[in-house]
Design an enzyme around this catalytic site. Structure first.
Site, PDB file in Angstrom:
ATOM      1  CG  ASP A 196       3.862  12.034  -4.508  1.00 18.78           C
ATOM      2  OD1 ASP A 196       3.142  11.014  -4.438  1.00 18.78           O
ATOM      3  OD2 ASP A 196       5.100  11.994  -4.420  1.00 18.78           O
ATOM      4  CD  GLU A 209       5.319   6.099  -0.333  1.00 19.28           C
ATOM      5  OE1 GLU A 209       6.400   5.576  -0.001  1.00 19.28           O
ATOM      6  OE2 GLU A 209       4.459   5.508  -1.004  1.00 19.28           O
TER       7      GLU A 209
END
Length: 199
Positions: free
Chosen positions: A7, A9
């Site tokens: 991922d 953020e």
């Protein structure tokens, strides 16, 4: 053959919407995928707030220009990329991600795109595919890759659970409590060691 799916953020860079919430003084924009599992509902909520305040892409990009990767993120990514292939799977948008990818020396990223009016108003968004992170992990697996995944939010759980090895990183207490079977880490050396052990 391994590939690590990360991922973006909350894992490699700060949460963009939280940063913009602070810059704009609109606390409602702090809501993220850590709080709301339904991404379409979350984006409709965000776009409604932006429209109500007359804010658009230019204002968000001005905030993003001031965001740096999390401390240690670039060194972590640099070392990881010497060991195996890495792709960032994010529900963010090309228009948000590009300056951040530059600061991380251009790792591969699969993300979505915004629909923007000539005025700069964000009028909508286009998802790359349905259930983008899980769909991408499944597609990589169909190409012969063993996936190893790490993320922090509700929208990362499917790719983590579908992978040969998966980890929570800098996640919330609630998500960690609800998914005690997923190893959870708070710093990059720990995560790197866990990924190395899984390779």
């Amino acid at each position: 053959m391994n590939i690590v799916c990360l991922d973006m953020e909350g894992v490699l860079v700060p949460e963009i919407w939280i940063a913009f919430s602070e810059a704009s003084g609109i606390p409602e924009l702090r809501r993220t995928t850590r709080d709301e599992p339904d991404y379409d509902k979350l984006m409709a909520y965000r776009l409604d707030i932006l429209k109500g305040h007359g804010l658009g892409l230019k204002e968000i990009q001005a905030t993003i220009a001031k965001i740096d990767p999390l401390p240690g993120a670039k060194a972590f990514l640099d070392e990881l990329r010497t060991l195996t292939q890495v792709v960032i799977l994010s529900d963010t948008f090309e228009q948000f991600a590009k300056p951040l990818m530059k600061k991380l020396d251009w790792p591969a990223i699969f993300c979505n795109t915004l629909e923007v009016a000539p005025s700069g108003e964000i009028t909508g968004y286009k998802m790359r595919c349905e259930k983008s992170k899980l769909t991408t992990v499944r597609a990589l697996q169909s190409c012969g890759f063993d996936t190893i995944a790490a993320g922090d939010s509700f929208n990362d759980l499917a790719m983590i659970q579908a992978s040969r090895a998966g980890f929570l990183f800098k996640s919330t207490a609630a998500i960690k409590a609800d998914y005690p079977g997923i190893p959870a880490y708070e710093d990059f050396p720990e995560l790197l060691a866990a990924i190395k052990a899984a390779l």
